[in-house]
Design a protein around this motif. Structure first.
Motif, mmCIF file in Angstrom:
data_model
loop_
_atom_site.group_PDB
_atom_site.id
_atom_site.type_symbol
_atom_site.label_atom_id
_atom_site.label_comp_id
_atom_site.label_asym_id
_atom_site.label_seq_id
_atom_site.Cartn_x
_atom_site.Cartn_y
_atom_site.Cartn_z
ATOM 1 N N TYR A 237 1.185 -1.584 5.507
ATOM 2 C CA TYR A 237 1.438 -1.122 4.228
ATOM 3 C C TYR A 237 -0.154 -0.691 3.525
ATOM 4 C CZ TYR A 237 6.044 -2.805 4.053
ATOM 5 O OH TYR A 237 7.306 -3.315 4.442
ATOM 6 N N LEU B 111 -1.871 -0.102 0.024
ATOM 7 C CA LEU B 111 -1.303 -0.263 -1.300
ATOM 8 C C LEU B 111 -2.281 0.075 -2.337
ATOM 9 C CD1 LEU B 111 -0.202 -4.333 -0.720
ATOM 10 C CD2 LEU B 111 1.362 -2.043 -0.846
ATOM 11 N N THR C 14 10.316 -4.094 3.692
ATOM 12 C CA THR C 14 9.792 -3.756 2.275
ATOM 13 C C THR C 14 10.879 -4.281 1.447
ATOM 14 O OG1 THR C 14 9.245 -1.454 3.096
ATOM 15 C CG2 THR C 14 9.475 -1.843 0.733
ATOM 16 N N GLN D 292 7.098 -2.251 -4.192
ATOM 17 C CA GLN D 292 7.418 -0.783 -3.563
ATOM 18 C C GLN D 292 6.805 0.134 -4.306
ATOM 19 O OE1 GLN D 292 11.186 -0.481 -2.165
ATOM 20 N NE2 GLN D 292 10.475 1.238 -1.294
ATOM 21 N N VAL E 92 3.195 0.782 -3.068
ATOM 22 C CA VAL E 92 3.043 1.470 -1.757
ATOM 23 C C VAL E 92 2.572 2.876 -1.808
ATOM 24 C CG1 VAL E 92 4.274 1.693 0.464
ATOM 25 C CG2 VAL E 92 4.474 -0.448 -0.731
ATOM 26 N N GLN F 207 3.152 3.544 4.386
ATOM 27 C CA GLN F 207 3.828 2.522 5.102
ATOM 28 C C GLN F 207 3.874 3.068 6.603
ATOM 29 O OE1 GLN F 207 7.635 1.250 3.918
ATOM 30 N NE2 GLN F 207 8.336 0.376 5.690
#
Lengths: 533, 527
Positions: free
Chosen positions: A334, A336, A431, A442, A445, A448
């Motif tokens: 991920y 972020l 997730t 989530q 994010v 991904q």
């Protein structure tokens, strides 16, 4: 002199290939290393999975670097990152048990869950260290072989025998007992706290398509503890200088010893004539000759895809085809915006591994699905934030989180396949698991990327997506690895050797097989030269 | 106490205790066997549970009884008469069946019907397994050497073992290694393609064992059950005339013929000791009997924590006994039938009803049965090994009527909520309903049903947690680790107190090997 341009061609630029090449170069041989990908590193390879975000999904624990290998390559200055807690396991959302590497501090953390367990922790970790320590000795020598007859083969066995006895009566027995044991039983014998047991047990099923109740997971736990200091129950931890630290240093060493390194250089065929290797054919059709070829790629792939079967015994081929791989781990990276908030643990804990499976029965239930060719309904998910130890993996102070999920078996039920839809579903499940302990995860994010076992096979050359290059079952280790009777890194083809993780001593050991294979090549050369003289 | 009338007292009249008694008596030791129940045999008993119908209540077939014991004790003269099972039939879900017959040509033709490739492979496989049984045979008959010891005896034993393995040659040694470590499903996957064949073969890897066919370690149990010989033929299973109780009676008769005394209804409460030596036993009646040797045929938990005061035993031994796993996982359903069951896949009477019927249509079927048990329930769709003893020995039931013995996996000892009467009946119902899928007339034939859960097995025979092997046949508690490290040679730390049950090497099945090896060790030690 010789018509061959190179003495040895090493296939594969992962840790085993680099170490083997460097050792052979150091011994004065002319070595050519061929790596299929544009970058070296094998499983430690960094992948830019989104613009500005990189991760080495398979290199979260780079593995153990045995001292002799570090010395041989001049890599003794490589350091590991300091991590607050190797592993933190969820007890329930909002509550975690963090296990620092320091044994006394870990005992303090365990005490509120079970005073008895806290009292046993130092003894348990010491025992595991001792047993893993003996395994380290086994792994730095050629595999013991019942058929060993020459003095050269027997001497290391005697050395091993002495080290075995030095364990003392109790630990000799414990070692033999632990190998076939299940981690379920092992941990039930020691502890009562469910999350503590789950945290340790996860190391016995890592990348292994068996549940904690299965025999042999005791061995897998010990295998994953080689090179890990006492108190570190989930392996060795990341490099201080980033996931590529070993790869860069090993490449430098190889070049220093005169190795020619070629990337973007796949191999299509290994050429054999009269039962002896003559070289390889590269992906672009170029024929490169050499007296010896060392493949650190998957053994089954090496023989089933690259060698003309006319040179091989049908039984040998059959055995190669029968090697169990059973990749069952999926990885999700991920990108972020910021660090996730995980109530119950501080951000520094995320530099280690966070495990979201709180009990051993939950691990077992997750494992059940794989037996029937299905993905676990509630997968076992672990994650870490590599940017906490290697901030350079993301730009602008942002973060990377890498999660691993089991069980996602390579071989699915008839009718099911690994495609975009199943990849997507798996990614969503992971997730969701993280979101359950980290509200708003989530929303942070940016990107991904999910690697199913099928993706791992394609991107990293892992047969059936198996990180292990061959399941770590007790029937597929030592003299049985990669196939029975061929545990010595040589093969039925003269001049063709195997030295990847699919050979003894197996995965998670930087250069382990490559080093032993290079020694085998050198001793075979010496014997041939002496024979001619 | 008056001076000992006996040299040796055997606690428990199970077959290993009886074998030990026979060997000791044959060597002129004054031997007394004490059995708690009214009949001998432990889990090898025949009882007329329903008037006119004789059940082999627990164990039901035999293969592993050591040929040297049969010879040494002249058991055929004492009534041992094993009638071979001629076939195994696996009903398939599509109405077809898979059969294997004692005639290899018939078996080959039958297998060809399903998979010509497997028919060929089966021949090679059978030969290899024969070699494997030969490879393991000497180990079965040896006292386990202690690898951590430096005593000349142990080193000699280890050397002998090493030489034996080397003599196998690499190919067979590797095959043996695989059998010792793999799951039965994985092992068979390398040989065969027809799933019901693999399932039926792998089923002997889960007998009495809390493992599934996909569990590493189940291939060992497969090998263990392959080691039996009848009249020199490996892997032949047979039915003793009169039920397995007659095996126990034959051994008892041999023991008595050599001068051993046997008492039933004589349960031993405690083993008496003084200053670290045995002095005799005390019965539950209060009676005390003196002897310098006491041999326990009971399992390790009873031997070390019930019969003696644990204060007399070192902490490490007790810790090892605590870790020693029982985990009963088998159940038994015995039926008295008014007529013959009719198998849909092979209607009518026929030779197939004189063999075994295996409910094992696929590996997934077996593995799911195991999954149920892992989480504390009995298998909704259990594995079943069924024989109709009255078809082989008509004396087991009145004319025209039959007894049916159904061995079931899995029924975990530690059932969620415990084994209540209701749960027992529900388990029995699950078994009968499963069988009814393949033999629809079964329910109409049942005159009487006896259901035995691991809880019942424990209660009746004393076998801890109802484990039929006196402890799991798992590598970590086999050979020099059985039952615990350092105490795997039939001795105990208490002078004169010995162990001879299946909780010692080589483990369970009606083998008698433990009883014989213990007796031989006792005789060696006194000499």
């Amino acid at each position: 002199m010789s018509a061959f341009r190179h003495d040895v061609i090493v296939i594969g630029g992962g840790s085993n290939g680099l170490v083997a090449a460097a050792c052979l170069g150091r011994a004065g041989l002319r070595v050519l290393l061929l790596e299929r990908d544009e970058k070296l590193g094998g499983q430690s390879r960094l992948v830019e999975f989104a613009p500005g975000f990189r991760a080495a999904p398979l290199g979260l624990d780079p593995g153990w670097l045995p001292d002799p290998i570090a010395s041989a390559l001049g890599l003794t200055s490589l350091k590991r990152a300091e991590v607050a807690a190797d592993i933190s396991v969820m007890v329930e959302p909002g509550t975690f048990l963090s296990l620092p590497r320091d044994v006394a501090r870990a005992a303090e953390a365990i005490a509120p869950h079970s005073a008895a367990d806290a009292a046993k922790w130092p003894e348990f970790t010491a025992r595991m260290r001792k047993l893993a320590g003996f395994l380290e000795s086994v792994y730095q020598a050629p595999a013991p072989d019942i058929a060993a007859s020459s003095l050269g083969e027997l001497v290391p066995l005697l050395g091993l025998g002495r080290k075995f006895r030095a364990l003392g009566r109790r630990d000799m027995v414990e070692f033999l007992r632990t190998l076939p044991l299940s981690v379920w039983e092992l941990l039930d014998d020691w502890f009562e706290s469910a999350p503590l047991k789950a945290a340790v047990a996860a190391g016995g099923i890592q990348d292994h398509q068996q549940g904690p109740r299965s025999g042999g997971t005791g061995f897998v736990l010990l295998h994953n503890l080689v090179g890990a200091p006492q108190g570190a129950v989930r392996g060795r931890g990341p490099w201080r200088d980033g996931p590529e630290a070993f790869t860069l240093a090993a490449e430098q060493a190889a070049r220093r010893f005169g190795v020619t390194v070629r990337t973007d250089a796949a191999v299509r065929q290994i050429r054999v004539q009269d039962d002896a290797v003559t070289g390889v054919i590269a992906g672009d059709g170029e024929e490169i000759t050499a007296k010896a070829v060392l493949s650190t790629a998957n053994p089954a792939r090496t023989f089933l895809e690259w060698v003309d079967p006319v040179w091989l015994d049908p039984e040998f081929l059959h055995a190669m085809g029968n090697i169990r791989h059973r990749g069952c781990t999926a990885f999700v990276a991920y990108a972020l915006e910021r660090l996730p908030d995980v109530p119950g643990i501080g951000s520094d804990a995320m530099a280690g591994m966070i495990s979201l499976t709180a009990t051993i029965p939950a691990l077992e239930r997750a494992a059940d699905a794989a037996k029937y060719g299905m993905v676990s309904e509630r997968p076992h998910v672990e994650f870490t934030v590599p940017t906490l130890t290697a901030p350079q993996l993301a730009t602008g102070g942002r973060h990377v989180l890498v999660a691993r999920a089991q069980y996602a078996p390579y071989r699915l039920r008839p009718g099911a396949i690994w495609d975009a839809a199943s990849r997507d579903a798996l990614g969503k499940a992971v997730t969701g698991a993280i979101e359950a302990v980290s509200p708003c995860f989530q929303s942070r994010v940016l990107h991904q990327a999910t690697w199913t076992p099928r993706d791992l096979e394609e991107r990293f050359g892992l047969r059936e997506g198996a990180v292990s290059h061959g399941e770590l079952g007790l029937d597929q280790i030592l003299f049985m690895r990669p196939v029975a009777g061929w545990g010595g890194h040589s093969t039925p083809i003269q001049g063709l050797y195997l030295g990847g993780a699919g050979s003894h001593p197996g995965p998670g050991i930087l250069g382990g097989a490559g080093w032993l294979a290079s020694r085998r090549i050198l001793s075979d050369r010496k014997r041939r030269i002496e024979a001619r003289a | 106490m008056s001076p000992p009338r006996y040299d040796a007292i055997i606690v428990g009249g199970g077959h290993n205790g009886l074998v030990a008694a026979a060997y000791l008596a044959r060597a002129d030791r004054k031997t007394l066997v004490l059995e708690r129940r009214p009949m001998l045999g432990g889990a090898a008993v025949t009882e007329e549970v329903y008037p006119g119908f004789k059940f082999s209540v627990f164990s039901y077939v035999v293969s592993l009884l050591r040929p040297e014991i049969i010879r040494d004790l002249d058991l055929p003269r004492h009534g041992l008469q094993i009638l071979p099972l001629e076939s195994t039939v696996t009903p398939l879900d599509n109405g077809d069946y898979l059969a294997s017959w004692s005639d290899p040509d018939e078996t080959r033709r039958e297998l060809c019907r399903h998979s010509p490739r497997d028919a060929d492979a089966a021949v090679v496989f059978g030969r290899l397994m024969h070699h494997m049984a030969m490879a393991v045979k000497p180990i079965i008959g040896m006292v386990p050497p202690d690898p951590a010891s430096l005593s000349p005896g142990d080193l000699a034993g280890l050397l002998k073992l090493g030489r034996h393995f080397r003599s196998l040659g690499p190919e067979r040694f590797h095959a043996l290694h695989k059998l010792m470590t793999m799951s039965s499903a994985d092992y068979l996957d390398e040989w065969f393609e027809f799933d019901p064949l693999k399932a039926t073969k792998s089923a002997s890897g889960i007998i009495g064992t809390f493992l599934g066919p996909r569990s590493p370690g189940s291939a060992y149990v497969l090998l263990h059950h392959y080691m039996g010989e009848i009249d020199g033929a490996f892997r032949a299973w047979g039915f003793q005339k009169g039920g397995t109780g007659s095996i126990s009676n034959a051994i008892a008769s041999a023991a008595r013929a050599h001068g051993a005394e046997i008492r039933t209804d004589a349960g031993v409460e405690r083993v008496l000791t003084r200053d670290g030596r045995v002095t005799g036993v005390a019965l539950s009646s209060g009676e005390e009997i003196a002897a310098g040797l006491v041999v326990s045929g009971l399992d390790p938990r009873l031997t070390f924590t019930r019969l003696v005061d644990t204060k007399e035993l070192p902490g490490e031994l007790l810790e090892g006994v605590r870790r020693y796993k029982f985990r009963g996982s088998s159940g038994k359903v015995n039926l008295a039938l008014s007529g013959l069951p009719n198998l849909s896949c092979m209607p009518g009477e026929g030779p197939h009803l004189r063999g075994a019927i295996s409910i094992s249509p696929s590996i997934e079927y077996l593995e799911r049965a195991y999954d149920d048990a892992k989480y504390g329930e009995f298998s909704r769709n259990p594995y079943m090994d069924i024989v109709i003893p009255s078809m082989i020995d008509p004396n087991m039931a009145p004319p025209g009527k039959h007894v049916m013995s159904i061995f079931v996996q899995y029924a975990p000892y530690a059932l969620n909520g415990g084994w209540t009467d209701a749960k027992r009946e529900a388990f029995g119902d699950a078994v009968v309903k499963t069988l009814a899928r393949y033999a629809p007339n079964i329910e109409s034939l049942i005159l009487h049903r006896q259901v035995l859960t691991p809880d019942d097995i424990e209660r009746i025979t004393g076998l801890s947690e109802g484990n039929i092997f006196q402890g799991e046949l798992a590598l970590q508690q086999l050979f020099f680790l059985r039952p615990v490290p350092e105490w795997a040679k039939y001795r105990t730390p208490i002078h004169g107190y010995w162990q001879c049950g299946a909780g010692t090497h080589p483990g369970g099945g009606i083998m008698g090997a433990s009883g014989r090896l213990a007796a031989l060790e006792i005789m060696k030690s006194a000499a």
